[in-house]
Write a protein that holds these residues in place. Sequence first.
Motif, PDB file in Angstrom:
ATOM      1  N   PRO A 110       0.834  -1.257  -0.050  1.00 17.31           N
ATOM      2  CA  PRO A 110       0.022  -0.033   0.110  1.00 17.31           C
ATOM      3  C   PRO A 110       0.895   1.186   0.034  1.00 17.31           C
ATOM      4  CG  PRO A 110      -0.548  -1.508   1.803  1.00 17.31           C
ATOM      5  CD  PRO A 110       0.726  -1.909   1.102  1.00 17.31           C
ATOM      6  N   LEU A 111       0.479   2.228  -0.811  1.00 15.55           N
ATOM      7  CA  LEU A 111       1.182   3.597  -0.806  1.00 15.55           C
ATOM      8  C   LEU A 111       1.063   4.323   0.456  1.00 15.55           C
ATOM      9  CD1 LEU A 111       0.331   4.639  -4.334  1.00 15.55           C
ATOM     10  CD2 LEU A 111       2.308   3.530  -3.764  1.00 15.55           C
ATOM     11  N   TYR A 112      -0.236   4.303   1.154  1.00 17.47           N
ATOM     12  CA  TYR A 112      -0.431   4.983   2.501  1.00 17.47           C
ATOM     13  C   TYR A 112      -0.485   4.218   3.414  1.00 17.47           C
ATOM     14  CZ  TYR A 112      -0.823   8.424  -1.494  1.00 17.47           C
ATOM     15  OH  TYR A 112      -0.608   9.073  -2.538  1.00 17.47           O
ATOM     16  N   LEU A 113      -0.137   4.334   4.792  1.00 19.61           N
ATOM     17  CA  LEU A 113      -0.133   3.535   5.926  1.00 19.61           C
ATOM     18  C   LEU A 113      -1.701   4.180   6.262  1.00 19.61           C
ATOM     19  CD1 LEU A 113       3.144   4.003   7.821  1.00 19.61           C
ATOM     20  CD2 LEU A 113       2.042   1.673   6.364  1.00 19.61           C
ATOM     21  N   GLY A 115      -4.365   6.031   8.281  1.00 21.64           N
ATOM     22  CA  GLY A 115      -4.441   7.370   8.776  1.00 21.64           C
ATOM     23  C   GLY A 115      -3.780   8.466   7.857  1.00 21.64           C
ATOM     24  N   GLU A 116      -2.805   7.875   7.029  1.00 26.33           N
ATOM     25  CA  GLU A 116      -2.226   8.957   6.068  1.00 26.33           C
ATOM     26  C   GLU A 116      -3.050   9.635   5.018  1.00 26.33           C
ATOM     27  OE1 GLU A 116       1.216   7.334   4.408  1.00 26.33           O
ATOM     28  OE2 GLU A 116       2.335   7.300   6.157  1.00 26.33           O
ATOM     29  N   LYS A 117      -4.232   8.799   4.684  1.00 23.32           N
ATOM     30  CA  LYS A 117      -5.114   9.522   3.714  1.00 23.32           C
ATOM     31  C   LYS A 117      -5.813  10.658   4.302  1.00 23.32           C
ATOM     32  CE  LYS A 117      -5.761   5.320   1.051  1.00 23.32           C
ATOM     33  NZ  LYS A 117      -6.539   4.356   0.618  1.00 23.32           N
ATOM     34  N   SER A 118      -6.140  10.760   5.698  1.00 26.88           N
ATOM     35  CA  SER A 118      -6.676  11.842   6.202  1.00 26.88           C
ATOM     36  C   SER A 118      -5.764  12.973   6.158  1.00 26.88           C
ATOM     37  CB  SER A 118      -7.417  11.296   7.394  1.00 26.88           C
ATOM     38  OG  SER A 118      -6.476  10.912   8.311  1.00 26.88           O
ATOM     39  N   LYS A 119      -4.725  12.634   6.667  1.00 29.85           N
ATOM     40  CA  LYS A 119      -3.610  13.807   6.775  1.00 29.85           C
ATOM     41  C   LYS A 119      -3.575  14.633   5.399  1.00 29.85           C
ATOM     42  CE  LYS A 119      -0.908  11.919  10.347  1.00 29.85           C
ATOM     43  NZ  LYS A 119       0.580  11.266  10.485  1.00 29.85           N
ATOM     44  N   PHE A 121      -5.645  14.250   2.803  1.00 31.40           N
ATOM     45  CA  PHE A 121      -7.092  15.328   2.662  1.00 31.40           C
ATOM     46  C   PHE A 121      -7.060  16.295   3.419  1.00 31.40           C
ATOM     47  CE2 PHE A 121     -11.296  16.141   3.949  1.00 31.40           C
ATOM     48  CZ  PHE A 121     -12.013  16.409   2.580  1.00 31.40           C
ATOM     49  N   TRP A 122      -6.813  16.401   4.506  1.00 32.70           N
ATOM     50  CA  TRP A 122      -6.947  17.852   5.389  1.00 32.70           C
ATOM     51  C   TRP A 122      -6.023  18.756   4.983  1.00 32.70           C
ATOM     52  CZ3 TRP A 122     -11.366  19.041   6.852  1.00 32.70           C
ATOM     53  CH2 TRP A 122     -12.264  17.786   7.485  1.00 32.70           C
ATOM     54  N   GLY A 123      -4.388  18.623   4.653  1.00 34.81           N
ATOM     55  CA  GLY A 123      -3.670  19.285   4.064  1.00 34.81           C
ATOM     56  C   GLY A 123      -3.947  19.852   2.950  1.00 34.81           C
ATOM     57  N   THR A 124      -4.689  19.144   1.866  1.00 35.38           N
ATOM     58  CA  THR A 124      -4.882  19.736   0.712  1.00 35.38           C
ATOM     59  C   THR A 124      -6.001  20.721   0.928  1.00 35.38           C
ATOM     60  OG1 THR A 124      -4.160  17.701  -0.260  1.00 35.38           O
ATOM     61  CG2 THR A 124      -5.659  19.079  -1.803  1.00 35.38           C
ATOM     62  N   LEU A 125      -7.054  20.363   1.658  1.00 36.81           N
ATOM     63  CA  LEU A 125      -8.189  21.420   1.867  1.00 36.81           C
ATOM     64  C   LEU A 125      -7.483  22.609   2.765  1.00 36.81           C
ATOM     65  CD1 LEU A 125     -11.078  21.583   1.647  1.00 36.81           C
ATOM     66  CD2 LEU A 125     -11.358  20.777   4.212  1.00 36.81           C
ATOM     67  N   GLY A 126      -6.790  22.519   3.520  1.00 35.29           N
ATOM     68  CA  GLY A 126      -6.135  23.591   4.085  1.00 35.29           C
ATOM     69  C   GLY A 126      -5.396  24.391   3.267  1.00 35.29           C
ATOM     70  N   CYS A 127      -5.002  23.829   2.230  1.00 43.54           N
ATOM     71  CA  CYS A 127      -3.821  24.631   1.245  1.00 43.54           C
ATOM     72  C   CYS A 127      -4.866  25.394   0.297  1.00 43.54           C
ATOM     73  CB  CYS A 127      -2.960  23.925   0.615  1.00 43.54           C
ATOM     74  SG  CYS A 127      -1.484  23.172   1.401  1.00 43.54           S
ATOM     75  N   VAL A 128      -5.895  24.808  -0.135  1.00 43.72           N
ATOM     76  CA  VAL A 128      -7.293  25.257  -0.831  1.00 43.72           C
ATOM     77  C   VAL A 128      -7.574  26.689  -0.194  1.00 43.72           C
ATOM     78  CG1 VAL A 128      -9.005  25.091  -2.054  1.00 43.72           C
ATOM     79  CG2 VAL A 128      -7.245  23.338  -2.333  1.00 43.72           C
ATOM     80  N   VAL A 129      -7.909  26.388   1.064  1.00 41.75           N
ATOM     81  CA  VAL A 129      -8.658  27.319   1.943  1.00 41.75           C
ATOM     82  C   VAL A 129      -7.714  28.438   1.877  1.00 41.75           C
ATOM     83  CG1 VAL A 129      -9.749  27.915   4.067  1.00 41.75           C
ATOM     84  CG2 VAL A 129     -10.264  25.807   2.723  1.00 41.75           C
ATOM     85  N   GLY A 130      -6.425  28.278   2.559  1.00 41.77           N
ATOM     86  CA  GLY A 130      -5.298  29.274   2.334  1.00 41.77           C
ATOM     87  C   GLY A 130      -5.077  30.023   1.075  1.00 41.77           C
ATOM     88  N   SER A 131      -5.126  29.515   0.173  1.00 41.18           N
ATOM     89  CA  SER A 131      -4.903  29.868  -1.161  1.00 41.18           C
ATOM     90  C   SER A 131      -5.978  31.075  -1.308  1.00 41.18           C
ATOM     91  CB  SER A 131      -4.631  29.152  -2.211  1.00 41.18           C
ATOM     92  OG  SER A 131      -5.722  28.638  -2.665  1.00 41.18           O
TER      93      SER A 131
END
Length: 176
Positions: A110-113, A115-119, A121-131
């Motif tokens: 597996p590419l992601y362990l 719990g990593e998928k949620s990190k 997702f939330w990191g990408t969402l935070g970057c979009v809202v920040g931009s």
Amino acid sequence: MLEDRDDDTLTNTFPFTGHIMFMKSLQRAAVRSNIAVRFNSTVAKSTPRALSNAYIGNLETRWTGLAKKEQDTLIDELKTRMELPWQELTPAEKKAAYYISFGEWGPRTPLYLPGEKSKIFWGTLGCVVGSIFLFIGIRQLAAPKPHTMTREWQEQSDEYLKSKNANPFTGYSQVQ
């Protein structure tokens, strides 16, 4: 047998005389040396022994810790066991064969362990809202619109071009 026939009947019966001559020479050599020679042997192969449960049990947790050479030997032994009818395989051998064929190792890791998928997702969402907030902040600091972009200015420009009989399809830039 073939020794009782003469060579003419052999060549007429079998079009591959080279093959017949080779078989006859092998049979003569076997008779001379008193060795029984079987052609297209029907002797059953000895069945490989069943692999022990300690050797293949709990393979999912031990597989990544095994050396490459040990993995290869285990794969080869399972291949020889899988040549038999599957009813003769033990359940542990079936599980090991399934894990080696379709388990999460090698290219199927597996590419992601968990719990990593949620990190991600939330990191990408935070970057979009920040931009979005950065864009709004920069727009607030920008100068106001030029006076030529107001609605009144655009309407007066259209009236001027109509008075000059400008064609809107070919463009207003041709009007002097």
